[in-house]
Write a protein that holds these residues in place. Structure first.
Motif, mmCIF file in Angstrom:
data_model
loop_
_atom_site.group_PDB
_atom_site.id
_atom_site.type_symbol
_atom_site.label_atom_id
_atom_site.label_comp_id
_atom_site.label_asym_id
_atom_site.label_seq_id
_atom_site.Cartn_x
_atom_site.Cartn_y
_atom_site.Cartn_z
ATOM 1 N N ASP A 108 -5.327 -19.376 5.596
ATOM 2 C CA ASP A 108 -4.959 -19.214 7.009
ATOM 3 C C ASP A 108 -6.075 -18.481 7.751
ATOM 4 N N PRO A 109 -7.231 -19.139 7.951
ATOM 5 C CA PRO A 109 -8.393 -18.471 8.559
ATOM 6 C C PRO A 109 -8.203 -18.093 10.020
ATOM 7 N N THR A 110 -7.203 -18.648 10.678
ATOM 8 C CA THR A 110 -7.006 -18.343 12.096
ATOM 9 C C THR A 110 -6.510 -16.916 12.315
ATOM 10 N N ARG A 111 -5.973 -16.281 11.262
ATOM 11 C CA ARG A 111 -5.435 -14.917 11.391
ATOM 12 C C ARG A 111 -6.266 -13.940 10.580
ATOM 13 N N VAL A 112 -7.574 -14.154 10.529
ATOM 14 C CA VAL A 112 -8.432 -13.344 9.678
ATOM 15 C C VAL A 112 -8.387 -11.860 10.069
ATOM 16 N N ILE A 113 -8.289 -11.556 11.353
ATOM 17 C CA ILE A 113 -8.240 -10.156 11.789
ATOM 18 C C ILE A 113 -6.968 -9.487 11.267
ATOM 19 N N ASP A 114 -5.834 -10.194 11.396
ATOM 20 C CA ASP A 114 -4.570 -9.639 10.900
ATOM 21 C C ASP A 114 -4.636 -9.405 9.388
ATOM 22 N N HIS A 115 -5.215 -10.367 8.681
ATOM 23 C CA HIS A 115 -5.323 -10.225 7.226
ATOM 24 C C HIS A 115 -6.216 -9.050 6.859
ATOM 25 N N PHE A 116 -7.312 -8.859 7.619
ATOM 26 C CA PHE A 116 -8.236 -7.763 7.325
ATOM 27 C C PHE A 116 -7.559 -6.409 7.552
ATOM 28 N N VAL A 117 -6.832 -6.288 8.645
ATOM 29 C CA VAL A 117 -6.112 -5.038 8.923
ATOM 30 C C VAL A 117 -5.082 -4.772 7.817
ATOM 31 N N GLY A 118 -4.383 -5.825 7.414
ATOM 32 C CA GLY A 118 -3.404 -5.666 6.341
ATOM 33 C C GLY A 118 -4.059 -5.234 5.032
ATOM 34 N N CYS A 119 -5.252 -5.758 4.773
ATOM 35 C CA CYS A 119 -5.995 -5.392 3.559
ATOM 36 C C CYS A 119 -6.372 -3.909 3.594
ATOM 37 N N ILE A 120 -6.870 -3.436 4.734
ATOM 38 C CA ILE A 120 -7.256 -2.020 4.863
ATOM 39 C C ILE A 120 -6.035 -1.123 4.686
ATOM 40 N N VAL A 121 -4.924 -1.491 5.304
ATOM 41 C CA VAL A 121 -3.693 -0.693 5.178
ATOM 42 C C VAL A 121 -3.234 -0.650 3.727
ATOM 43 N N SER A 122 -3.301 -1.791 3.054
ATOM 44 C CA SER A 122 -2.888 -1.848 1.649
ATOM 45 C C SER A 122 -3.781 -0.987 0.769
ATOM 46 N N LEU A 123 -5.088 -0.998 1.033
ATOM 47 C CA LEU A 123 -6.014 -0.162 0.259
ATOM 48 C C LEU A 123 -5.740 1.321 0.497
ATOM 49 N N VAL A 124 -5.497 1.682 1.760
ATOM 50 C CA VAL A 124 -5.259 3.085 2.105
ATOM 51 C C VAL A 124 -3.975 3.599 1.457
ATOM 52 N N THR A 125 -2.977 2.740 1.349
ATOM 53 C CA THR A 125 -1.711 3.157 0.738
ATOM 54 C C THR A 125 -1.683 2.922 -0.770
ATOM 55 N N GLY A 126 -2.317 1.845 -1.223
ATOM 56 C CA GLY A 126 -2.227 1.478 -2.634
ATOM 57 C C GLY A 126 -3.055 2.348 -3.556
ATOM 58 N N LEU A 127 -4.293 2.668 -3.171
ATOM 59 C CA LEU A 127 -5.168 3.454 -4.043
ATOM 60 C C LEU A 127 -4.645 4.880 -4.262
ATOM 61 N N PRO A 128 -4.239 5.607 -3.203
ATOM 62 C CA PRO A 128 -3.659 6.937 -3.447
ATOM 63 C C PRO A 128 -2.371 6.875 -4.275
ATOM 64 N N THR A 129 -1.592 5.803 -4.088
ATOM 65 C CA THR A 129 -0.375 5.656 -4.884
ATOM 66 C C THR A 129 -0.705 5.499 -6.363
ATOM 67 N N ALA A 130 -1.699 4.668 -6.671
ATOM 68 C CA ALA A 130 -2.123 4.486 -8.065
ATOM 69 C C ALA A 130 -2.647 5.790 -8.646
ATOM 70 N N LEU A 131 -3.432 6.526 -7.856
ATOM 71 C CA LEU A 131 -3.954 7.821 -8.294
ATOM 72 C C LEU A 131 -2.816 8.804 -8.559
ATOM 73 N N GLY A 132 -1.876 8.872 -7.626
ATOM 74 C CA GLY A 132 -0.779 9.829 -7.750
ATOM 75 C C GLY A 132 0.109 9.570 -8.949
ATOM 76 N N TRP A 133 0.527 8.317 -9.135
ATOM 77 C CA TRP A 133 1.433 8.012 -10.240
ATOM 78 C C TRP A 133 0.751 8.159 -11.585
ATOM 79 N N THR A 134 -0.526 7.810 -11.658
ATOM 80 C CA THR A 134 -1.254 7.989 -12.922
ATOM 81 C C THR A 134 -1.357 9.468 -13.278
ATOM 82 N N THR A 135 -1.691 10.292 -12.294
ATOM 83 C CA THR A 135 -1.815 11.734 -12.528
ATOM 84 C C THR A 135 -0.473 12.349 -12.900
ATOM 85 N N ILE A 136 0.577 11.978 -12.175
ATOM 86 C CA ILE A 136 1.912 12.517 -12.462
ATOM 87 C C ILE A 136 2.353 12.142 -13.874
ATOM 88 N N GLY A 137 2.104 10.881 -14.255
ATOM 89 C CA GLY A 137 2.506 10.423 -15.581
ATOM 90 C C GLY A 137 1.837 11.207 -16.698
#
Length: 334
Positions: A108-137
């Motif tokens: 869906d190349p017509t929504r590339v901006i939306d996809h890029f914003v979603g990717c950045i949001v996912s990285l900002v939320t996903g990476l700290p989550t992975a760090l946190g749960w790994t450390t807690i475990g």
């Protein structure tokens, strides 16, 4: 000198990998000097070796002296495994999110901006989550004392003669296998957390992407929680294998317990609110590729109706084989 080898192995396994070789050489020299002083002109006996090792202290206590301070969140005996699992978690999470973004752009190349914003949001939320749960475990494992129970090298009543032997190759667990398994589980976690709507049959009409008929009920987040628990148990099991480094009776028992919990969660998942998309076949029939009554439609319908049963069967067989295989390797190495 087998008892000395076992003692040195027990001490060094609790230390950072970069220090093990030097400390092993230092310990061997120290033990040999102490044995020479004790035995004098006569031959060294097993009693001399045991007395010297007891004088040096339990492997756990000696390793703590080499490590120094104990003010830490992740204990040194777990630190190398923690860093390795953390790298796997971060790389797998980031790779899944980026691959998902690239796939969205392609279809869906017509929504590339939306996809890029979603990717950045996912990285900002996903990476700290992975760090946190790994450390807690790993912190829970350390503070619960599980890292001490893994080796059983300490305690007031320890004896050098009861130290486990250096593991044979048949009982050793390949790090590559556990690393791949952890990465695979992390990939699935990230996939279902950030791109579950793309898990289904992709429909293309004309020159472009026309949507997805999802396999899952995307509105049932309770079912996703159960799914994440299953993946989480899988990661815990592989981390235990990574920490142990060899098959033992204790590891087989832990593996069996984790597998029973995983299978129990799977049963709750399939017997709870609808996990699969309840309108899957109806939505599929609305596409021009799978018209109702067609051969392709009938084939998909048969697979769809039996999917849950085969997932349960394959998972049950896989979990049982995991325990049986581990037990066989324990017996084979004796």
């Amino acid at each position: 000198m087998e008892m000395v080898d076992r003692y040195i192995y027990a001490v060094t396994q609790k230390l950072p990998e970069s220090q093990r070789e030097d400390i092993a050489l230092e310990l061997r020299t120290l033990i040999e000097d102490m044995l020479d002083d004790r035995a004098g002109e006569r031959d060294v006996t097993e009693e001399d070796i045991e007395a010297v090792l007891i004088e040096m202290g339990s492997p756990r206590e000696l390793a703590q002296k080499y490590r120094g301070t104990k003010n830490y969140v992740i204990g040194p005996e777990l630190y190398d495994s923690y860093i390795l699992v953390l790298k796997i978690a971060l790389i797998a999470t980031a790779a899944t999110i980026i691959i998902s973004f690239l796939g969205q752009v392609v279809v869906d190349p017509t929504r590339v901006i939306d996809h890029f914003v979603g990717c950045i949001v996912s990285l900002v939320t996903g990476l700290p989550t992975a760090l946190g749960w790994t450390t807690i475990g790993f912190a829970i494992v350390g503070y619960a004392g599980a890292s001490d129970s893994i080796d059983l090298y300490g305690g007031k009543d320890w004896k050098p003669s009861k130290l486990p032997p250096v593991p044979e190759k048949k009982r050793q667990i390949k790090r590559g296998e556990t690393i791949f398994s952890i990465a695979f589980y992390m990939f699935l976690l990230a996939l279902f957390a950030f791109s579950n709507e793309y898990f289904g049959i992709w429909i293309f009409k004309g020159d472009g992407f026309n949507g997805v008929v999802p396999f899952l009920n995307t509105g049932n987040w309770n079912a996703y929680l159960f799914l994440f628990l299953i993946f989480g148990f899988g990661i815990i099991k592989e981390c235990l294998k990574l920490i142990y480094g060899r098959w033992t009776v204790q590891l087989v028992i832990y593996t069996a317990v984790v597998n029973v919990l995983s299978f129990g969660v799977l049963l709750l998942l399939i017997n709870g609110p609808t996990f699969w998309n309840p309108d899957f076949m109806q939505q599929l029939a609305q596409t021009e590729y799978f018209a109702a009554g067609s051969e392709a439609y009938d084939t998909v319908e048969i697979i769809w109706e039996q999917l849950t049963m085969w997932i349960v069967v394959f998972m049950a067989v896989g979990l049982v084989w995991d325990v049986v295989s581990g037990w066989y390797k324990v017996r084979q190495g004796k």
